[in-house]
Design an enzyme around this catalytic site. Structure first.
Site, mmCIF file in Angstrom:
data_model
loop_
_atom_site.group_PDB
_atom_site.id
_atom_site.type_symbol
_atom_site.label_atom_id
_atom_site.label_comp_id
_atom_site.label_asym_id
_atom_site.label_seq_id
_atom_site.Cartn_x
_atom_site.Cartn_y
_atom_site.Cartn_z
ATOM 1 N N ARG A 121 -29.047 -0.138 -9.075
ATOM 2 C CA ARG A 121 -29.840 -0.385 -7.862
ATOM 3 C C ARG A 121 -29.046 -0.222 -6.572
ATOM 4 O O ARG A 121 -27.902 -0.642 -6.474
ATOM 5 C CB ARG A 121 -30.379 -1.824 -7.966
ATOM 6 C CG ARG A 121 -31.039 -2.360 -6.744
ATOM 7 C CD ARG A 121 -31.890 -3.542 -7.069
ATOM 8 N NE ARG A 121 -31.157 -4.805 -7.108
ATOM 9 C CZ ARG A 121 -31.742 -5.991 -7.246
ATOM 10 N NH1 ARG A 121 -33.050 -6.073 -7.408
ATOM 11 N NH2 ARG A 121 -31.025 -7.082 -7.266
ATOM 12 N N ARG A 138 -25.064 -1.287 -1.925
ATOM 13 C CA ARG A 138 -25.226 -1.926 -3.235
ATOM 14 C C ARG A 138 -24.898 -3.400 -3.052
ATOM 15 O O ARG A 138 -23.929 -3.729 -2.372
ATOM 16 C CB ARG A 138 -24.267 -1.318 -4.260
ATOM 17 C CG ARG A 138 -24.751 0.024 -4.742
ATOM 18 C CD ARG A 138 -23.993 0.477 -5.976
ATOM 19 N NE ARG A 138 -24.237 1.880 -6.196
ATOM 20 C CZ ARG A 138 -25.180 2.352 -7.027
ATOM 21 N NH1 ARG A 138 -25.926 1.533 -7.729
ATOM 22 N NH2 ARG A 138 -25.359 3.643 -7.161
ATOM 23 N N LYS A 150 -39.670 -7.753 -8.061
ATOM 24 C CA LYS A 150 -40.386 -8.612 -7.104
ATOM 25 C C LYS A 150 -40.299 -8.047 -5.686
ATOM 26 O O LYS A 150 -41.295 -7.964 -4.979
ATOM 27 C CB LYS A 150 -39.801 -10.044 -7.105
ATOM 28 C CG LYS A 150 -39.793 -10.716 -8.463
ATOM 29 C CD LYS A 150 -39.283 -12.147 -8.384
ATOM 30 C CE LYS A 150 -37.839 -12.312 -7.959
ATOM 31 N NZ LYS A 150 -36.837 -11.803 -8.934
ATOM 32 N N ARG A 164 -37.257 -21.416 -7.176
ATOM 33 C CA ARG A 164 -36.449 -21.087 -8.348
ATOM 34 C C ARG A 164 -36.121 -22.329 -9.163
ATOM 35 O O ARG A 164 -35.456 -22.215 -10.197
ATOM 36 C CB ARG A 164 -35.133 -20.457 -7.906
ATOM 37 C CG ARG A 164 -35.112 -18.915 -7.961
ATOM 38 C CD ARG A 164 -33.803 -18.487 -7.359
ATOM 39 N NE ARG A 164 -33.272 -17.233 -7.779
ATOM 40 C CZ ARG A 164 -33.353 -16.113 -7.045
ATOM 41 N NH1 ARG A 164 -34.014 -16.090 -5.927
ATOM 42 N NH2 ARG A 164 -32.759 -15.019 -7.475
#
Ligand code: AMP
Length: 214
Positions: A127, A160, A13, A88
């Site tokens: 990621r 991170r 997203k 959400r």
């Protein structure tokens, strides 16, 4: 044009939102980013949500709806808003609908990005992001350049996320399935939902989204 990007953590997203900001002059409203900013600033609210975020649970509807209301009241989105990671819960979805009505605006598309769970875990644990501009990197598919300079802004402040670990991720996925996935049915019933396969290359996902947005 106002749109929601809906999907589990790691669906891409944020990456697609950044492209839309760049190419369509839209404004990305990421409640995750707002909450991380609140934490970084050391505000009371930031302290309040720190544990919840670290665990991977959702913070209260009241807090995130408040954050979105503030941003919408500030205005300034020529190309419209991209809601990324919000809503959400069903209560957040209702609140967003009401806020948009108050502003005389509409919700034009809800784009569901679907990716299977195994791919999500692989993506998230690999990621990292540029702490200066938010560019997203992946150890396997888009590693940080050898000179350790961000390809987008030249910065070398890579991060991170503390909640990008397997334990928090399990909780985040559970929260997605229990609390957020009902929104798929909610927006489908309103005739606003369209889905894209989020598993492909960034450019392919971008093209699928473009074909929905027009
Ligand atoms: P994200 O960056 O969207 O993955 O969000 C990171 C974390 O912030 C989530 O795991 C939640 O703890 C919290 N969060 C972000 N957006 C929301 C939201 N709309 N409602 C509740 N919690 C949220």
């Amino acid at each position: 044009m106002n749109i929601i990007l809906l999907g589990p953590p790691g669906a891409g997203k944020g990456t697609q939102a950044r492209i839309l900001v760049e190419e369509r002059d839209m404004v990305q409203l990421s409640t995750g980013d707002m909450l991380r900013d609140a934490q970084a600033s050391g505000s009371e609210m930031g302290k309040l949500v720190a544990d919840v975020i670290a665990r991977g649970d959702l913070v209260t509807d009241e807090i995130v709806i408040g954050l979105i209301r503030e941003k919408l009241n500030a205005g300034g989105a020529a190309g419209g808003y991209i809601f990324d990671g919000f809503p959400r819960t069903l209560a957040q979805a209702d609140a967003l609908g009401e806020l948009l009505i108050e502003m005389g605006q509409s919700l034009d598309h809800v784009v569901e990005m679907s990716v299977d769970d195994q791919a999500l875990v692989a993506r998230i644990t690999a990621r990292s992001t540029c702490g200066d501009c938010g560019e997203v990197y992946n150890d396997n598919t888009k590693p940080i350049p050898a000179d350790e300079k961000c390809t987008n802004c030249g910065g070398s402040n890579f991060k991170r996320r503390a909640d990008d670990n397997e334990d928090s991720l399990k909780t985040r996925l559970l929260a997605y399935y229990k609390q957020t996935s009902p929104l798929i049915g909610y927006y489908y019933a309103k005739g606003q939902l369209q889905s894209v396969d989020g598993l492909g290359e960034i450019e392919d996902v971008k093209a699928s989204i473009a074909s929905i947005l027009g």
